[in-house]
Write a protein that holds these residues in place. Structure first.
Motif, PDB file in Angstrom:
ATOM      1  N   UNK B 261     -14.406 -33.258  32.589  1.00  0.00           N
ATOM      2  CA  UNK B 261     -14.929 -33.667  31.129  1.00  0.00           C
ATOM      3  C   UNK B 261     -13.892 -34.347  30.303  1.00  0.00           C
ATOM      4  N   UNK B 262     -12.665 -34.100  30.412  1.00  0.00           N
ATOM      5  CA  UNK B 262     -11.815 -34.789  29.857  1.00  0.00           C
ATOM      6  C   UNK B 262     -11.155 -35.954  30.793  1.00  0.00           C
ATOM      7  N   UNK B 271      -5.433 -39.894  34.683  1.00  0.00           N
ATOM      8  CA  UNK B 271      -6.760 -39.851  34.240  1.00  0.00           C
ATOM      9  C   UNK B 271      -7.492 -41.160  34.898  1.00  0.00           C
ATOM     10  N   UNK B 272      -8.745 -41.413  34.807  1.00  0.00           N
ATOM     11  CA  UNK B 272      -9.656 -42.208  35.179  1.00  0.00           C
ATOM     12  C   UNK B 272     -10.688 -42.420  34.203  1.00  0.00           C
ATOM     13  N   UNK B 273     -11.029 -43.797  34.151  1.00  0.00           N
ATOM     14  CA  UNK B 273     -11.971 -43.784  33.187  1.00  0.00           C
ATOM     15  C   UNK B 273     -12.749 -45.303  33.387  1.00  0.00           C
ATOM     16  N   UNK B 293     -16.698 -42.199  27.287  1.00  0.00           N
ATOM     17  CA  UNK B 293     -15.375 -41.888  28.134  1.00  0.00           C
ATOM     18  C   UNK B 293     -14.041 -42.307  27.478  1.00  0.00           C
ATOM     19  N   UNK B 294     -14.036 -43.447  27.077  1.00  0.00           N
ATOM     20  CA  UNK B 294     -12.783 -44.113  26.269  1.00  0.00           C
ATOM     21  C   UNK B 294     -12.476 -43.131  25.030  1.00  0.00           C
ATOM     22  N   UNK B 298      -9.005 -40.883  24.692  1.00  0.00           N
ATOM     23  CA  UNK B 298      -8.058 -41.280  23.746  1.00  0.00           C
ATOM     24  C   UNK B 298      -7.806 -40.031  22.854  1.00  0.00           C
ATOM     25  N   UNK B 299      -8.935 -39.195  22.681  1.00  0.00           N
ATOM     26  CA  UNK B 299      -8.671 -37.871  21.996  1.00  0.00           C
ATOM     27  C   UNK B 299      -7.724 -37.127  22.561  1.00  0.00           C
ATOM     28  N   UNK B 300      -8.155 -36.692  24.022  1.00  0.00           N
ATOM     29  CA  UNK B 300      -7.337 -36.031  25.078  1.00  0.00           C
ATOM     30  C   UNK B 300      -5.881 -36.432  24.846  1.00  0.00           C
ATOM     31  N   UNK B 301      -5.840 -37.713  24.947  1.00  0.00           N
ATOM     32  CA  UNK B 301      -4.214 -38.239  24.998  1.00  0.00           C
ATOM     33  C   UNK B 301      -3.283 -37.802  23.782  1.00  0.00           C
TER      34      UNK B 301
END
Ligand code: SRM
Ligand SMILES: Cc1cc2nc3c(=O)[nH]c(=O)nc-3n(C[C@H](O)[C@H](O)[C@H](O)COP(=O)(O)OP(=O)(O)OC[C@H]3O[C@@H](n4cnc5c(N)ncnc54)[C@H](O)[C@@H]3O)c2cc1C
Ligand code: SF4
Ligand code: FES
Lengths: 110, 811
Positions: B261-262, B271-273, B293-294, B298-301
């Protein structure tokens, strides 16, 4: 009325004009895209631009010097500009353009 | 130390990740962006309008070099990453290691290629990126044959684009109807009918057996025995996630790179997007979910929590004139009911699929205005039973409202999605408008609504209109003039795309609001038509401004100025004598040396024009076009002929250039300068095109200005020979003639399309030659001396008065 034959309709380019000299100054005779003819003073009331050299669109002409627009039917300046040009009766008969000389003379007398 | 973030692939998904990241915390990462394509991020989904000619590449760039530089993103464009070394935490490209702390794989998809014989022949292309698009444009010779394999979204957009470019197009589709994943058979049939009506052949249930050709594609053979001739074959049969790097690096891969999910892969620092991923067994092929997804990534990063949840997507086809919309699930199934509306006369079809009290699917063809409203009902699982009777007529009919065009938008709830690509709802747009975003551009900048495929632009404008009332003006797209709502750019594209060949045709097709246009649009249209169709269109003299109609410059008292050409500023005693004689003979009030290295005869009466021209013609001179939107002067200096510093024959080159270019009409005037050395005595570096000779050759620079604006030229390219100068300059001027809006000087146009783009065009030898050839075709018609034509005795009468009534009127 005193209709005077001034030349063939073909002598005036469609969406263009030719000039007729009169004692009172030049008159521009316009031919529209729909082959209607209109005669008006060839002098823009703004700064004297030769209206016969303007771009003709619908029944109007745009002065070549500073783009005032005049209705060829009423002679009135369109849009924000204020002014008018004299108009003279003109018609086409059998491919010939006729101008009412009595009107021109009357104006000459006035 | 700042962590290193490496991104593989500058596509639609990673572009969004970078934007969100920089918006949230510009200093969080030291970003390096790799892209196999030799360019940064552009709006891939707008390649179809580029293909059809309705847009150019420069219009669809979303991040340019300045943007990356301003945001500290290190770019590696044209660099294919060949390996991820997870042990050493580096990616490898061109044999060079780039270390990462965190890595994003955003490699998108690769087009699927059906494994038939002949698939590798030259002339067989896929449709994925700008290079593919350019290949198709280059192959799109009018009358040449194209076969598009695949009747899905991409295939049909390719087919429509190629057809607009004049190709004879056949679409081969394996299923029983077009776009079967998005459309039911009835809508598929209507779509086929529309395409066939414009001349595109459609062959359904066609299985490709082989692509034939000897050294180059010649035909496509089907299993049923049909053979279609082909100069170009476009394979658009589907895509598969680009997972090769992930496979090699032993990441967990299903059909796509497996992510949670992240957006994390099986390696916590990778990561992959985007289209390369698989999430909960699902793949993605439209931008809306990729943008979600993007955002999550970005939030996760930056350490914020969020989780990706796929939402429903809706489809539109970006083919002008084919209005279709589909969303949700419309397969027949037990317990489902249909509501259908058909108007065969207008080619309208709408079908809603209900399950219980909910709407689960919608397909529309011909009239899709209510699409987003239905889509909202599907996503929100709204109970539609209370409005079931009038549901199919759309929101305007709910609650007895009047059917006014704005009512549908006014009726939308704040949660209704307006921009599908970017997931922007009406409430967000209204909020932005409340915060001062009162134009389409501002709304786009603040919310991204209408920023991707653009098909919701009209809706966003309607939201603006409903919210702001009368104070909203569609200011962003400044129309050409009051006679039309279209911009100059749109009109140019329509003229090309619709093969319109006369001013009345343009006015009819584009619904001009006045009879016969006005003094502003008519000269522009006349120019566009003569530039686009030099052989098929006849110049309309009555649509030209007085100076270009009379081939002399009108003065404030109604007289004219006459300027003969003086090639490269060089004259002879004989020419000077002829000019002096003419000045005497026609009592010219002033003879003046111009700022453009030639001589101006001012104050000539209209009726004398043909005669003075005839005299100047007799002495070998032609019109200097000192009045024209076209080539004016080529200023030169003395160069190697006489000057002790000259490096090349600047005078000779200037004369050659003037002789090549004179007579060509352009959007605005064009002036050149050629200097023999960098001392630059011909002031070449403030001209539209300037050439500075140096020891090793010629520096060609463009887009200078020295009138109302003053600006130095910028280097277009450097070449070694005079012949190359001639080809590059003619090609560049043709590029300008074909693309700029009327009255924009070269420097204004270059600022819009970008010098990079111009450089790319003239650097490519094929494109450059084609531009040069088109320029020469136009010159074969327009490089004639207008003075000679009008000075003919038979033409002279029309320059005088029509009749002299002075005597009669006075009597
Ligand atoms: C004759 C000349 C002045 C002179 O006596 O030297 C001249 C005269 C006029 N210029 Fe010019 N320009 C002349 C050189 C220039 C130059 C210098 C040059 O070419 O090296 C410039 C600056 C460079 C440039 O082109 O920008 C120049 C910048 C302008 C501009 C501003 C253009 C701009 O985009 O900023 C205008 C206005 C316009 O075009 O809309 C203008 C417009 C005009 C017009 C056409 C105004 C008009 O519409 O009536 C003047 C016509 C007078 C006539 O009837 O001849 N003229 N004008 C020069 C003719 C050169 C030639 O041989 O063709
Ligand atoms: C013609 C066309 C029309 C479309 N129309 C629509 C539409 O109307 N609506 C819609 O929602 N979607 C549309 N799509 C789909 C949409 O464009 C894709 O969903 C989207 O671009 C996918 O984004 P992405 O970032 O995953 O991949 P991409 O945008 O494909 O970007 C991937 C990038 O990675 C690069 N790359 C790959 N491998 C490597 C490597 N090893 N090293 C370096 N770089 C690499 C590629 O060169 C590419 O530039 C359309 C697609 C096309 C081609
Ligand atoms: S600068 Fe040019 S446009 Fe202005 S008055 Fe002089 S000639 Fe006319
Ligand atoms: S002279 Fe006619 S508008 Fe100025």
């Amino acid at each position: 009325m005193n209709w005077l034959d001034i030349g063939a309709l073909e002598d005036i380019p469609r969406q263009g004009a030719r000039v007729v000299k009169t004692a009172q100054g030049c008159v521009a005779v316009f031919r529209t895209a729909a082959d209607e003819v209109f005669a008006v003073d060839d002098r823009c009331p703004h700064k004297g631009g030769p209206l016969s050299e303007g771009i003709v669109h619908g029944n109007a002409v745009t002065c070549p010097l500073h783009t005032w627009v005049f209705s060829l039917k009423t002679g009135l300046a369109q849009g924000a500009d204020d002014g008018a040009i004299a108009t003279y009766p003109a018609r086409v008969e059998a491919g010939r353009v006729l101008l009412d000389a009595s009107r021109l003379a009357r104006r000459a007398a006035a | 130390m700042t962590e290193k973030l490496v991104i593989i692939g500058a596509g639609m998904a990673s572009g969004r990740v970078i934007e969100h990241l920089i918006e949230a915390d510009p200093a969080a990462y030291d970003i390096t962006l790799f892209n196999a394509e030799a360019r940064g991020n552009y709006n891939r989904i707008m390649l179809s309008p580029v293909l059809s000619g309705e847009k150019i590449y420069a219009d669809i760039v979303t991040h340019d070099a300045d943007w990356y530089a301003a945001n500290g993103v290190t770019t590696r464009f044209g660099a294919h990453v060949t390996k991820i070394d997870r042990g050493r935490k580096v990616v490898v490209s061109g044999g060079v290691d780039t270390p990462y702390d965190r890595l994003i794989i955003a490699t998108g998809s690769a087009p699927f290629i059906i494994p038939v014989s002949g698939k590798d022949l030259p002339g067989v292309v896929t449709y994925r990126d700008l290079d593919d698009t350019n290949k198709m444009i280059a192959a799109a010779k009018p009358g040449a044959k194209a076969v598009v394999i695949g009747g899905g979204l991409l295939g049909l957009e390719a087919a429509a684009g190629l057809q607009l470019r004049g190709m004879d197009v056949t679409v081969i589709h394996i299923m029983g109807h077009l776009m079967e994943r998005q459309l039911d058979p009835a809508a598929g049939y209507l779509l086929q009918r529309t395409l066939e009506a414009r001349g595109i052949r459609v062959h359904c249930k066609g299985a490709t057996k082989a692509i034939l050709g000897d050294g180059r594609v010649e035909a496509v053979a089907l299993e049923d025995g049909t053979i279609y001739g082909a100069d170009l074959v476009v394979m658009a049969v589907g895509i598969r996630p680009e997972v090769r790097l992930a496979n090699d690096a032993h990441l967990e891969v299903g059909r796509g790179i497996t992510v949670g999910d992240q957006m994390q892969t099986s390696d916590p620092s990778i990561y992959a997007v985007g289209e390369c991923i698989e999430h909960n067994k699902q793949l993605f092929g439209l931008v809306a979910p990729l943008y979600d997804q993007a955002k999550v990534l970005a939030k996760g990063l930056i350490g914020e929590d969020s989780a990706f949840r796929p939402v429903q997507t809706a489809t539109k086809l970006k083919v002008t004139g084919c209005d279709l919309f589909s969303a949700g699930d419309f397969a027949d199934a037990p317990g489902r009911e249909d509501i259908v509306f058909r108007d065969p006369g207008r080619g309208i079809y709408k079908r809603l699929v209900l399950e219980g009290d909910k709407l689960v699917g919608a397909v529309m063809y011909g009239d899709t205005a209510d699409g987003n409203w239905f889509f909202g009902l599907i996503k929100d699982a709204t109970n539609v039973t209370p409005m079931r009777d009038t549901l199919i007529f759309g929101p305007a009919f709910q609650g007895g409202a009047q059917a006014d065009p704005m009512a549908a938008v006014a009726a939308l709830p704040p949660s209704a999605e307006i921009c599908g690509c970017n997931g922007v709802c009406k409430g967000r747009i209204v909020e932005a408008i409340g915060g001062g975003a009162v134009t389409l551009d501002l709304v786009k900048a603040q919310t991204k609504a209408s920023g991707s495929c653009g098909s919701c632009t009209g809706l966003v404008e309607q939201v603006l209109a409903v919210t702001l009332g009368d104070s909203f003006q569609r200011a962003t797209s400044q129309p050409m003039c009051k006679c039309t709502d279209h911009t100059h750019e749109d009109v140019r594209r329509f003229i090309k795309a619709g093969a319109m060949k006369s001013i009345p045709a343009v006015m009819q097709e584009l619904a001009w609001k006045t009879v016969g246009g006005c003094a502003s649009c008519r000269p522009a249209l006349n120019y566009y038509l003569l530039a686009d169709w030099p052989l098929g269109y006849t110049d309309d003299r009555q649509s030209r401004f007085v100076n270009e109609r009379n081939h002399a410059n009108i003065q404030k008292d109604g007289t004219y100025s006459v300027v003969p050409r003086m090639w490269g500023g060089v004259t002879t005693p004989a020419e000077l004598r002829a000019i002096a004689d003419a000045a005497d003979k026609y009592a010219v009030p002033m003879v003046k040396v111009t700022g453009g290295q030639r001589i101006d005869l001012l104050g000539v009466r209209k009726q004398d024009l043909p005669a003075i021209w005839a005299d100047l013609n007799a002495a070998g001179m032609v019109s200097g076009h000192a009045y024209s939107k076209g080539l004016r002067t080529v200023k030169t200096c003395v160069g190697t002929e006489f000057c002790r510093f000259g490096t090349q024959d600047s005078t000779g080159l200037g004369i050659k250039l003037e002789k090549l270019l004179w007579g060509s009409w352009a959007p605005a005037k064009v002036k050149l300068g050629v200097s023999g050395c960098p001392r630059n005595c011909a002031e070449a570096t403030c001209k539209d095109v300037g050439i500075v000779c140096v020891d090793s050759g010629y520096e060609i620079s463009v887009a200078g200005a020295a009138g109302m604006d003053v600006k130095e030229t910028e280097l277009l390219c450097k070449v070694a020979s005079e012949a190359e100068v001639m080809e590059v300059v003619a090609a560049f001027i043709q590029l300008y003639r074909e693309n700029a809006r009327y009255l924009h000087r070269i420097y204004k146009w270059v600022a819009k399309v970008g010098l990079d783009w111009c450089q790319e065009q003239v650097a490519d030898p094929v494109v450059r030659r084609a531009l040069y050839d088109r320029f020469m075709v136009s010159q074969s018609v327009y490089q004639t001396d207008p003075w000679a034509e009008h000075a003919r005795p038979s033409a002279r009468a029309s320059w005088g008065v029509m009749a002299d009534l002075a005597l009669e009127a006075a009597e």
